[in-house]
Scaffold this motif. Structure first.
Motif: not given
Length: 90
Positions: A21-25, A41-43, A47-55
């Motif tokens: 949801v964060a990536t889509w937003g 590659h941008g997606w 996505g990896l940035g959001v997962v890393g930040t949440v983790g």
């Protein structure tokens, strides 16, 4: 199935859902400010940035709660901290 494994799976699924949801937003925001369409590659990068930040946030909060629960904060030696040592000015 073990209740702990089920809980871990649910937390992982919740994390993935929040990341999606964060990536889509973020993609909608990127398009709203005039950026072009995101390539694959941008997606992946976003996505990896959001997962890393949440983790990272989850891990640091878990460590803070664990430290508080086990009393690690109470065992700190503040004798060298100004205002807490034996030569405190009153």
């Amino acid at each position: 199935m073990n209740a702990r494994i089920v809980r871990i799976c649910l937390v992982a699924l919740l994390g993935l859902a929040i990341s999606a949801v964060a990536t889509w937003g973020l993609n909608l925001f990127w398009l709203a400010i005039g950026g072009g369409a995101l390539p694959l590659h941008g997606w992946i990068a976003m996505g990896l940035g959001v997962v890393g930040t949440v983790g990272l946030a989850y891990g640091l909060m878990a460590l803070a709660f664990k430290s508080h629960r086990e009393g690690w904060d109470d065992r700190v030696d503040n004798s060298l901290d100004p205002g807490h040592g034996p030569f405190k000015d009153d």
